[in-house]
Design a protein around this motif. Structure first.
Motif, PDB file in Angstrom:
ATOM      1  N   SER A  88       0.663  -1.644  -0.452  1.00 29.84           N
ATOM      2  CA  SER A  88       0.141  -0.374  -0.355  1.00 29.84           C
ATOM      3  C   SER A  88       0.693   1.698  -0.284  1.00 29.84           C
ATOM      4  O   SER A  88       0.008   2.418   0.743  1.00 29.84           O
ATOM      5  CB  SER A  88      -0.955  -0.038   1.576  1.00 29.84           C
ATOM      6  N   SER A 129      -8.283   3.329  -4.432  1.00 35.54           N
ATOM      7  CA  SER A 129      -7.835   4.147  -3.643  1.00 35.54           C
ATOM      8  C   SER A 129      -7.624   5.599  -4.238  1.00 35.54           C
ATOM      9  O   SER A 129      -7.992   5.716  -5.638  1.00 35.54           O
ATOM     10  CB  SER A 129      -6.565   4.034  -3.553  1.00 35.54           C
ATOM     11  N   TYR A 155       1.259   2.059  -7.900  1.00 32.46           N
ATOM     12  CA  TYR A 155       0.723   1.523  -7.307  1.00 32.46           C
ATOM     13  C   TYR A 155      -0.573   2.094  -7.570  1.00 32.46           C
ATOM     14  O   TYR A 155      -1.923   1.446  -7.499  1.00 32.46           O
ATOM     15  CB  TYR A 155       0.569   2.328  -5.831  1.00 32.46           C
ATOM     16  N   LYS A 198       4.939  10.049  10.538  1.00 30.24           N
ATOM     17  CA  LYS A 198       5.943  10.312  10.050  1.00 30.24           C
ATOM     18  C   LYS A 198       5.772  11.440  10.814  1.00 30.24           C
ATOM     19  O   LYS A 198       7.099  11.786  12.149  1.00 30.24           O
ATOM     20  CB  LYS A 198       6.752  10.319   9.040  1.00 30.24           C
ATOM     21  N   GLY A 217       9.623  14.951   2.692  1.00 26.73           N
ATOM     22  CA  GLY A 217      10.175  15.500   1.073  1.00 26.73           C
ATOM     23  C   GLY A 217       9.044  16.021   1.097  1.00 26.73           C
ATOM     24  O   GLY A 217       9.456  16.944   1.846  1.00 26.73           O
ATOM     25  N   SER A 221       2.314  18.484  -1.850  1.00 31.54           N
ATOM     26  CA  SER A 221       1.179  18.544  -1.713  1.00 31.54           C
ATOM     27  C   SER A 221       0.298  17.808  -1.252  1.00 31.54           C
ATOM     28  O   SER A 221       0.013  18.615   0.126  1.00 31.54           O
ATOM     29  CB  SER A 221       1.695  17.235  -2.091  1.00 31.54           C
ATOM     30  N   ARG A 223      -3.275  16.500   0.319  1.00 26.69           N
ATOM     31  CA  ARG A 223      -3.843  15.041   0.398  1.00 26.69           C
ATOM     32  C   ARG A 223      -5.737  15.545   0.869  1.00 26.69           C
ATOM     33  O   ARG A 223      -5.420  15.895   2.238  1.00 26.69           O
ATOM     34  CB  ARG A 223      -3.273  14.386   1.126  1.00 26.69           C
ATOM     35  N   ARG A 284       8.761  11.617  -4.885  1.00 30.52           N
ATOM     36  CA  ARG A 284       8.375  10.678  -5.776  1.00 30.52           C
ATOM     37  C   ARG A 284       9.510  11.192  -6.774  1.00 30.52           C
ATOM     38  O   ARG A 284       9.526  12.304  -7.361  1.00 30.52           O
ATOM     39  CB  ARG A 284       7.352  10.758  -5.931  1.00 30.52           C
ATOM     40  N   GLU A 287       4.722  13.234  -8.647  1.00 23.73           N
ATOM     41  CA  GLU A 287       4.271  13.276  -7.716  1.00 23.73           C
ATOM     42  C   GLU A 287       2.754  13.314  -7.920  1.00 23.73           C
ATOM     43  O   GLU A 287       2.319  14.210  -9.192  1.00 23.73           O
ATOM     44  CB  GLU A 287       4.739  14.378  -6.412  1.00 23.73           C
TER      45      GLU A 287
HETATM   46  O1  F7E Z   1       2.119  10.817   1.075  1.00 26.00           O
HETATM   47  C1  F7E Z   1       4.157  13.524   0.785  1.00 26.00           C
HETATM   48  C2  F7E Z   1       4.105  12.475  -0.169  1.00 26.00           C
HETATM   49  O2  F7E Z   1       2.491   8.287   1.422  1.00 26.00           O
HETATM   50  C3  F7E Z   1       1.369  11.736   0.831  1.00 26.00           C
HETATM   51  C4  F7E Z   1      -1.249   5.728   1.115  1.00 26.00           C
HETATM   52  O3  F7E Z   1      -2.800   4.810   1.547  1.00 26.00           O
HETATM   53  O4  F7E Z   1      -2.587   6.694   0.426  1.00 26.00           O
HETATM   54  C5  F7E Z   1      -2.124   7.070   0.831  1.00 26.00           C
HETATM   55  O5  F7E Z   1      -1.301   7.201  -0.328  1.00 26.00           O
HETATM   56  C6  F7E Z   1       2.037  13.189   0.823  1.00 26.00           C
HETATM   57  C7  F7E Z   1       2.747  12.883  -1.021  1.00 26.00           C
HETATM   58  O6  F7E Z   1       0.850   8.848   1.567  1.00 26.00           O
HETATM   59  C8  F7E Z   1       7.473  12.901   2.808  1.00 26.00           C
HETATM   60  O7  F7E Z   1       5.004  13.143  -1.462  1.00 26.00           O
HETATM   61  C9  F7E Z   1       6.638  14.668   1.718  1.00 26.00           C
HETATM   62  O8  F7E Z   1       2.239  13.525  -1.942  1.00 26.00           O
HETATM   63  O9  F7E Z   1       1.189   9.845   3.321  1.00 26.00           O
HETATM   64  P1  F7E Z   1       2.108   9.015   2.308  1.00 26.00           P
HETATM   65  P2  F7E Z   1      -0.158   8.703  -0.479  1.00 26.00           P
HETATM   66  O10 F7E Z   1       0.930   8.330  -1.372  1.00 26.00           O
HETATM   67  O11 F7E Z   1      -0.496  10.009  -0.473  1.00 26.00           O
HETATM   68  C10 F7E Z   1      -3.375   6.687  -0.555  1.00 26.00           C
HETATM   69  C11 F7E Z   1      -4.853   6.955  -1.002  1.00 26.00           C
HETATM   70  C12 F7E Z   1      -3.394   4.914  -0.870  1.00 26.00           C
HETATM   71  O12 F7E Z   1      -4.606   4.567  -0.910  1.00 26.00           O
HETATM   72  C13 F7E Z   1      -2.315   4.360   0.052  1.00 26.00           C
HETATM   73  O13 F7E Z   1      -2.120   3.761   0.027  1.00 26.00           O
HETATM   74  O14 F7E Z   1       3.258  13.169   1.152  1.00 26.00           O
HETATM   75  N1  F7E Z   1       5.395  12.794   1.568  1.00 26.00           N
HETATM   76  N2  F7E Z   1       6.763  13.987   2.835  1.00 26.00           N
HETATM   77  C14 F7E Z   1       6.173  12.039   2.174  1.00 26.00           C
HETATM   78  N3  F7E Z   1       5.405  11.188   2.129  1.00 26.00           N
HETATM   79  C15 F7E Z   1       5.473  10.181   2.686  1.00 26.00           C
HETATM   80  N4  F7E Z   1       5.848   8.550   2.711  1.00 26.00           N
HETATM   81  N5  F7E Z   1       7.080   9.979   3.547  1.00 26.00           N
HETATM   82  C16 F7E Z   1       7.819  11.827   3.766  1.00 26.00           C
HETATM   83  O15 F7E Z   1       8.404  11.426   4.045  1.00 26.00           O
END
Ligand code: F7E
Ligand code: NAP
Length: 332
Positions: A88, A129, A155, A198, A217, A221, A223, A284, A287
């Protein structure tokens, strides 16, 4: 009357654990599939508290092992199947694209085949998703069931393929198979390498003097973040609807990663700018810039509303990480 039986893949994950809890409260017989881990203690830490509340761990299995899926589905003969098992993590899907595709697409197909051949009258939930939309957005700034889907990660591509095969099985074989298109949902049980956990963990650790800085990172962005407890209620409602369909589940609000930092550090009256650093390694290759879901259809059809708002979600996560650190310190 005998209890309804639910079978959950991804039981040990964030959503699997909350869904099991919710279904047990609704008096279901709940069965889950667990994967074998080399560190046996960590394979069911999120659900271990549920075993004396009636949770039945069906056995070891894996979405990539059709023999285990067939065996478990035949053993349980569920009334409801929730396919939550997946690789995921979006950024990690760029590192392990083949595993991501195999698990999320072929794994879903393996489960659909077991469902179709063993218990075709059951209701089937697929964990789809908002990542499937990619950067597509309607002119009013929202994504909804009818928005085009052009994913921007392995993904997202895997989830779109699984979404399509679920619709195809529904239409081809007359199955009750629905897609929940869930936007980001978080909780104290969120894996610590997703951005909200985090940040919440980092803010709590910095406030307690356990950590000096937090490295992230992309901060820009956006959400649409909700609470996992609210979203598992929607999963169950989707399978009680009078017909199978696609349903967007979202908070309808969009916040930046920067906003999340501001709120989490603000919980301690700290300024995130004094502690947060950026490192390209958390960026990423492509993005997804903004998610904001229009869940009007689901709210009306399912009579669903979230209990938690954005600041309550942040508070729940930060305070829970603070308690966890304090408990660890007491036990050390
Ligand atoms: O990133 C930014 C990153 O990894 C959110 C999963 O549950 O939701 C989730 O996917 C944002 C992105 O979640 C860091 O670039 C910045 O823009 O928490 P995330 P995701 O990618 O949105 C969807 C709906 C799903 O279905 C997936 O399974 O945050 N970001 N700095 C970072 N993200 C991470 N992980 N780590 C960082 O240091
Ligand atoms: P999670 O915490 O990462 O849990 C994923 C679960 O899938 C874990 O139990 C994991 O087991 C299991 N799994 C991984 N590979 C597997 C395989 N090959 N066979 C069987 N099980 C496997 O994810 P989550 O946040 O609970 O999300 C649940 C589902 O909703 C996932 O399908 C996710 O893609 C989807 N989704 C999540 C969100 C969100 O914001 N949370 C939004 C939309 C959709 P291990 O613990 O053993 O690794």
């Amino acid at each position: 009357m005998s209890k309804r039986k639910a079978f959950i893949t991804g039981l040990s994950g964030q959503d699997g654990s909350y869904l099991a809890e919710h279904l047990l409260e609704k008096d279901y017989e709940v069965y889950g599939m667990i994967r074998r881990h080399s560190d046996a203690e960590s394979q069911d830490t999120r659900v271990v508290h549920l075993f004396d509340k009636g949770l039945i761990e069906a056995d070891y299995g894996d979405l990539l092992d059709p023999s285990s899926i067939n065996r478990l589905v035949a053993l349980v003969k569920p009334d409801e199947i929730y396919n939550l098992g997946a690789q995921s993590h979006v950024r990690i899907s760029f590192d392990i694209p083949q595993f991501t595709m195999q698990t999320n697409v072929v794994g879903t197909l393996n489960l659909l085949e077991a469902y179709r051949t063993i218990c075709p009258t059951a209701h089937f939930y697929q964990a789809s998703s908002s990542e499937m939309f990619g950067n597509e957005i309607d002119s009013d700034g929202f994504q909804r069931e009818t928005t085009a889907m052009k994913p921007v990660s392995p993904y997202g591509c895997s989830k779109l393929a699984a979404y399509c095969i679920v619709r195809n099985y529904r239409n081809s074989y007359g199955l009750f198979a629905s897609n929940g298109i869930l936007f980001n949902h978080e909780s104290p049980r969120r894996g610590a390498n997703f951005v909200t956990a985090k940040i919440a963990r980092g803010a709590a650790a910095i406030n307690l003097g356990l950590q000096d800085a937090l490295t992230l990172g992309n901060l820009d962005s956006y959400r649409d973040w909700g609470h996992a407890k609210d979203y598992v209620r929607a999963m169950h409602l989707i399978l009680q609807h009078h017909e199978p369909d696609e349903f967007v589940i979202s908070s309808k609000e969009s916040h930046s990663v920067r906003d999340f930092c501001h709120a989490a550090f603000g919980y301690y009256d700290l300024d995130y700018k004094d502690y947060v650093k950026q490192d390209p390694k958390f960026m990423r290759p492509e993005e997804l810039k903004k998610l904001q879901g229009d869940s009007s259809k689901s709210r009306k059809a399912l009579d669903w509303e979230p209990d938690y708002n954005f600041s309550e979600l942040v508070e729940d996560m930060v305070s829970s990480w603070e308690s966890r650190f304090k408990t660890e310190a007491r036990e050390a």
